[in-house]
Design a protein around this motif. Structure first.
Motif, PDB file in Angstrom:
ATOM      1  N   UNK A   1       0.806  -1.218   0.000  1.00 34.30           N
ATOM      2  CA  UNK A   1       0.000   0.000   0.000  1.00 34.30           C
ATOM      3  C   UNK A   1       0.842   1.273   0.000  1.00 34.30           C
ATOM      4  N   UNK A   2       2.158   1.123  -0.104  1.00 34.21           N
ATOM      5  CA  UNK A   2       3.054   2.283  -0.041  1.00 34.21           C
ATOM      6  C   UNK A   2       3.601   2.660  -1.402  1.00 34.21           C
ATOM      7  N   UNK A   3       3.560   3.954  -1.715  1.00 33.08           N
ATOM      8  CA  UNK A   3       4.372   4.442  -2.809  1.00 33.08           C
ATOM      9  C   UNK A   3       5.826   4.418  -2.366  1.00 33.08           C
ATOM     10  N   UNK A   4       6.727   4.111  -3.299  1.00 33.23           N
ATOM     11  CA  UNK A   4       8.137   3.962  -2.963  1.00 33.23           C
ATOM     12  C   UNK A   4       8.985   4.860  -3.847  1.00 33.23           C
ATOM     13  N   UNK A   5      10.137   5.243  -3.321  1.00 33.56           N
ATOM     14  CA  UNK A   5      11.036   6.084  -4.101  1.00 33.56           C
ATOM     15  C   UNK A   5      12.487   5.774  -3.817  1.00 33.56           C
ATOM     16  N   UNK A   6      13.317   6.138  -4.774  1.00 32.26           N
ATOM     17  CA  UNK A   6      14.760   6.104  -4.599  1.00 32.26           C
ATOM     18  C   UNK A   6      15.281   7.542  -4.711  1.00 32.26           C
ATOM     19  N   UNK A   7      16.177   7.892  -3.813  1.00 28.63           N
ATOM     20  CA  UNK A   7      16.830   9.186  -3.807  1.00 28.63           C
ATOM     21  C   UNK A   7      18.328   8.953  -3.666  1.00 28.63           C
ATOM     22  N   UNK A   8      19.104   9.979  -3.937  1.00 24.96           N
ATOM     23  CA  UNK A   8      20.556   9.838  -3.782  1.00 24.96           C
ATOM     24  C   UNK A   8      21.166  11.140  -3.302  1.00 24.96           C
ATOM     25  N   UNK A   9      22.304  11.013  -2.642  1.00 27.53           N
ATOM     26  CA  UNK A   9      23.024  12.179  -2.154  1.00 27.53           C
ATOM     27  C   UNK A   9      24.507  12.007  -2.425  1.00 27.53           C
ATOM     28  N   UNK A  10      25.034  12.891  -3.248  1.00 29.98           N
ATOM     29  CA  UNK A  10      26.456  12.899  -3.557  1.00 29.98           C
ATOM     30  C   UNK A  10      27.186  13.766  -2.532  1.00 29.98           C
ATOM     31  N   UNK A  11      28.482  13.540  -2.360  1.00 32.29           N
ATOM     32  CA  UNK A  11      29.241  14.349  -1.392  1.00 32.29           C
ATOM     33  C   UNK A  11      29.123  15.836  -1.682  1.00 32.29           C
ATOM     34  N   UNK A  12      28.792  16.594  -0.654  1.00 29.49           N
ATOM     35  CA  UNK A  12      28.696  18.038  -0.792  1.00 29.49           C
ATOM     36  C   UNK A  12      27.452  18.541  -1.483  1.00 29.49           C
ATOM     37  N   UNK A  13      26.533  17.626  -1.788  1.00 31.96           N
ATOM     38  CA  UNK A  13      25.307  18.024  -2.481  1.00 31.96           C
ATOM     39  C   UNK A  13      24.075  17.634  -1.677  1.00 31.96           C
ATOM     40  N   UNK A  14      22.970  18.259  -2.013  1.00 28.57           N
ATOM     41  CA  UNK A  14      21.719  17.905  -1.358  1.00 28.57           C
ATOM     42  C   UNK A  14      21.182  16.594  -1.934  1.00 28.57           C
ATOM     43  N   UNK A  15      20.356  15.953  -1.139  1.00 26.92           N
ATOM     44  CA  UNK A  15      19.727  14.723  -1.607  1.00 26.92           C
ATOM     45  C   UNK A  15      18.779  15.047  -2.764  1.00 26.92           C
ATOM     46  N   UNK A  16      18.756  14.187  -3.764  1.00 22.97           N
ATOM     47  CA  UNK A  16      17.926  14.432  -4.944  1.00 22.97           C
ATOM     48  C   UNK A  16      17.117  13.205  -5.311  1.00 22.97           C
ATOM     49  N   UNK A  17      16.025  13.470  -5.976  1.00 20.27           N
ATOM     50  CA  UNK A  17      15.125  12.426  -6.444  1.00 20.27           C
ATOM     51  C   UNK A  17      15.758  11.636  -7.585  1.00 20.27           C
ATOM     52  N   UNK A  18      15.521  10.311  -7.578  1.00 17.86           N
ATOM     53  CA  UNK A  18      15.996   9.455  -8.661  1.00 17.86           C
ATOM     54  C   UNK A  18      14.822   8.802  -9.403  1.00 17.86           C
ATOM     55  N   UNK A  19      13.988   8.081  -8.648  1.00 19.64           N
ATOM     56  CA  UNK A  19      12.883   7.345  -9.276  1.00 19.64           C
ATOM     57  C   UNK A  19      11.817   7.055  -8.238  1.00 19.64           C
ATOM     58  N   UNK A  20      10.588   6.861  -8.719  1.00 25.07           N
ATOM     59  CA  UNK A  20       9.493   6.540  -7.813  1.00 25.07           C
ATOM     60  C   UNK A  20       8.517   5.599  -8.507  1.00 25.07           C
ATOM     61  N   UNK A  21       7.770   4.846  -7.690  1.00 23.86           N
ATOM     62  CA  UNK A  21       6.838   3.860  -8.232  1.00 23.86           C
ATOM     63  C   UNK A  21       5.598   3.832  -7.348  1.00 23.86           C
ATOM     64  N   UNK A  22       4.449   3.661  -7.977  1.00 20.98           N
ATOM     65  CA  UNK A  22       3.206   3.593  -7.235  1.00 20.98           C
ATOM     66  C   UNK A  22       3.088   2.261  -6.496  1.00 20.98           C
ATOM     67  N   UNK A  23       2.126   2.180  -5.613  1.00 17.63           N
ATOM     68  CA  UNK A  23       1.970   0.986  -4.784  1.00 17.63           C
ATOM     69  C   UNK A  23       1.743  -0.277  -5.615  1.00 17.63           C
ATOM     70  N   UNK A  24       1.007  -0.161  -6.687  1.00 18.10           N
ATOM     71  CA  UNK A  24       0.724  -1.320  -7.537  1.00 18.10           C
ATOM     72  C   UNK A  24       1.870  -1.643  -8.481  1.00 18.10           C
TER      73      UNK A  24
END
Length: 124
Positions: free
Chosen positions: A31-54
């Motif tokens: 029932x959860x939407x899921x996502x992947x994020x990433x953070x490089x050294x010295x940078x803010x965390x950023x969005x990579x990919x996301x997927x709906x619950x289904x």
């Protein structure tokens, strides 16, 4: 309380591939939407990919579109990130996240649970 554990990170040469996994426990994963994020050294965390619950709907950052693929197996309570044609600029700590809504989201503020992260290093 939902717990998320990422795995699959490592060191790879440019042009190579890695598959990240994120195993969830303690909640209703399907029932959860899921996502992947990433953070490089010295940078803010950023969005990579996301997927709906289904799993029917996905969305990617422009920087990874066509190279990365997000998927999920609700029977295994696991979300994946297949990363192909890796570049040095993909080097970062990769985090998976879960939100208590079925819809996907690219906004990290809309996520309720986070994993501890897994390091991905791409050498040139």
């Amino acid at each position: 309380q939902v717990q998320l554990v990422e795995s699959g990170g490592g060191l790879v040469q440019a042009g190579g591939s890695l598959r990240l996994s994120c195993a969830a426990s303690g909640g209703t994963f399907s029932s959860y939407g899921m996502g992947w994020f990433r953070q490089a050294p010295g940078k803010e965390r950023e969005f990579v990919a996301t997927i709906s619950a289904s799993g029917a709907i996905t969305h990617y950052a422009d920087s990874v579109k066509g190279r990365f693929a997000i998927s999920r197996d609700n029977a295994k309570n696991t979300v994946y990130l297949q990363m192909n044609s890796l570049k040095p600029e993909d080097t970062a700590v990769y985090y998976c996240a879960a939100r208590k809504f079925r819809a996907m989201s690219a906004n990290e503020k809309q996520y309720d649970y986070w994993g501890q992260g897994t390091q991905v290093t791409v050498s040139s």
